[in-house]
Design a protein around this motif. Structure first.
Motif, PDB file in Angstrom:
ATOM      1  N   UNK A  50      33.654  -4.885  -5.743  1.00  0.00           N
ATOM      2  CA  UNK A  50      33.467  -3.448  -5.946  1.00  0.00           C
ATOM      3  C   UNK A  50      33.777  -3.059  -7.391  1.00  0.00           C
ATOM      4  N   UNK A  51      34.818  -3.645  -7.965  1.00  0.00           N
ATOM      5  CA  UNK A  51      35.145  -3.365  -9.373  1.00  0.00           C
ATOM      6  C   UNK A  51      33.985  -3.776 -10.281  1.00  0.00           C
ATOM      7  N   UNK A  52      33.398  -4.927 -10.004  1.00  0.00           N
ATOM      8  CA  UNK A  52      32.254  -5.370 -10.801  1.00  0.00           C
ATOM      9  C   UNK A  52      31.079  -4.413 -10.657  1.00  0.00           C
ATOM     10  N   UNK A  53      30.836  -3.921  -9.449  1.00  0.00           N
ATOM     11  CA  UNK A  53      29.746  -2.971  -9.229  1.00  0.00           C
ATOM     12  C   UNK A  53      29.972  -1.717 -10.072  1.00  0.00           C
ATOM     13  N   UNK A  54      31.197  -1.179 -10.061  1.00  0.00           N
ATOM     14  CA  UNK A  54      31.493  -0.005 -10.874  1.00  0.00           C
ATOM     15  C   UNK A  54      31.304  -0.317 -12.364  1.00  0.00           C
ATOM     16  N   UNK A  55      31.736  -1.496 -12.794  1.00  0.00           N
ATOM     17  CA  UNK A  55      31.565  -1.906 -14.189  1.00  0.00           C
ATOM     18  C   UNK A  55      30.080  -1.955 -14.552  1.00  0.00           C
ATOM     19  N   UNK A  56      29.270  -2.517 -13.651  1.00  0.00           N
ATOM     20  CA  UNK A  56      27.827  -2.608 -13.895  1.00  0.00           C
ATOM     21  C   UNK A  56      27.178  -1.226 -13.952  1.00  0.00           C
ATOM     22  N   UNK A  57      27.604  -0.334 -13.089  1.00  0.00           N
ATOM     23  CA  UNK A  57      27.050   1.027 -13.129  1.00  0.00           C
ATOM     24  C   UNK A  57      27.304   1.627 -14.510  1.00  0.00           C
ATOM     25  N   UNK A  76      26.373   2.936  -1.621  1.00  0.00           N
ATOM     26  CA  UNK A  76      27.016   1.627  -1.537  1.00  0.00           C
ATOM     27  C   UNK A  76      26.551   0.938  -0.270  1.00  0.00           C
ATOM     28  N   UNK A  77      26.341  -0.359  -0.376  1.00  0.00           N
ATOM     29  CA  UNK A  77      25.988  -1.187   0.775  1.00  0.00           C
ATOM     30  C   UNK A  77      27.141  -2.162   0.967  1.00  0.00           C
ATOM     31  N   UNK A  86      37.436  -0.132   0.568  1.00  0.00           N
ATOM     32  CA  UNK A  86      37.533  -0.753  -0.750  1.00  0.00           C
ATOM     33  C   UNK A  86      36.923   0.157  -1.817  1.00  0.00           C
ATOM     34  N   UNK A  87      35.902   0.912  -1.448  1.00  0.00           N
ATOM     35  CA  UNK A  87      35.206   1.783  -2.395  1.00  0.00           C
ATOM     36  C   UNK A  87      36.035   3.020  -2.737  1.00  0.00           C
ATOM     37  N   UNK A  88      36.736   3.571  -1.764  1.00  0.00           N
ATOM     38  CA  UNK A  88      37.413   4.865  -1.925  1.00  0.00           C
ATOM     39  C   UNK A  88      38.356   4.951  -3.128  1.00  0.00           C
ATOM     40  N   UNK A  89      39.311   4.023  -3.317  1.00  0.00           N
ATOM     41  CA  UNK A  89      40.220   4.180  -4.461  1.00  0.00           C
ATOM     42  C   UNK A  89      39.499   4.086  -5.811  1.00  0.00           C
ATOM     43  N   UNK A  90      38.486   3.251  -5.905  1.00  0.00           N
ATOM     44  CA  UNK A  90      37.726   3.134  -7.144  1.00  0.00           C
ATOM     45  C   UNK A  90      36.909   4.397  -7.394  1.00  0.00           C
ATOM     46  N   UNK A  91      36.404   4.981  -6.311  1.00  0.00           N
ATOM     47  CA  UNK A  91      35.642   6.233  -6.386  1.00  0.00           C
ATOM     48  C   UNK A  91      36.521   7.367  -6.920  1.00  0.00           C
ATOM     49  N   UNK A 106      27.811   5.384   2.118  1.00  0.00           N
ATOM     50  CA  UNK A 106      28.195   3.986   2.310  1.00  0.00           C
ATOM     51  C   UNK A 106      27.497   3.495   3.564  1.00  0.00           C
ATOM     52  N   UNK A 107      26.667   2.482   3.380  1.00  0.00           N
ATOM     53  CA  UNK A 107      25.876   1.951   4.490  1.00  0.00           C
ATOM     54  C   UNK A 107      26.306   0.526   4.803  1.00  0.00           C
ATOM     55  N   UNK A 108      26.591   0.279   6.067  1.00  0.00           N
ATOM     56  CA  UNK A 108      26.928  -1.067   6.517  1.00  0.00           C
ATOM     57  C   UNK A 108      25.613  -1.788   6.801  1.00  0.00           C
ATOM     58  N   UNK A 109      25.453  -2.947   6.174  1.00  0.00           N
ATOM     59  CA  UNK A 109      24.190  -3.675   6.308  1.00  0.00           C
ATOM     60  C   UNK A 109      24.408  -5.168   6.067  1.00  0.00           C
TER      61      UNK A 109
END
Length: 127
Positions: A50-57, A76-77, A86-91, A106-109
């Motif tokens: 998740x941290x990497x995803x935020x960094x990439x954004x 988020x998927x 996991x997403x909430x604190x970074x958000x 946030x979609x579970x997939x």
């Protein structure tokens, strides 16, 4: 208006897909994977991914001449429903003002391989 492909440094899809695309004030990303751009590896844990995803954004926003303030929506998927936490604190860290947060879904997939978290976003760049 002309469409412009956005390519963030070190982040490219294997297929002929840009990292993002921009038409006028709209900037839309492709799916953002959680690998580490420098090492070309992926963390085993969801928080690291998740941290990497935020960094990439952030990198994609920079490449598209945008900022976090321009983000309108993030989807988020996640591979399992308990990974939503996991997403909430970074958000909240990224968007501390509850009166100025983008929309979020946030979609579970099912995700490929060891991927636990991915995202895509839409931004409106008014400059």
């Amino acid at each position: 208006m002309n469409r412009r492909s956005i390519h963030a440094e070190g982040y490219r899809h294997a297929a002929a897909i840009p990292t993002a695309s921009r038409i006028g004030p709209l900037l839309a990303s492709s799916v953002i994977a959680p690998f580490d751009v420098d090492a070309r590896t992926m963390p085993h844990d969801a928080e690291g991914q998740a941290r990497n995803v935020f960094r990439h954004i952030g990198a994609i926003l920079d490449a598209g001449e945008a900022s976090w303030d321009d983000v309108l929506k993030v989807t988020f998927f996640v591979a399992e429903s308990d990974l939503r936490t996991v997403v909430e604190p970074l958000w909240v860290e990224r968007f501390p003002d509850e009166d100025s947060r983008p929309a979020r879904h946030i979609q579970v997939t099912s995700l490929p391989g060891r991927v636990l978290v991915q995202a895509e976003f839409l931004a409106y760049v008014d400059r």
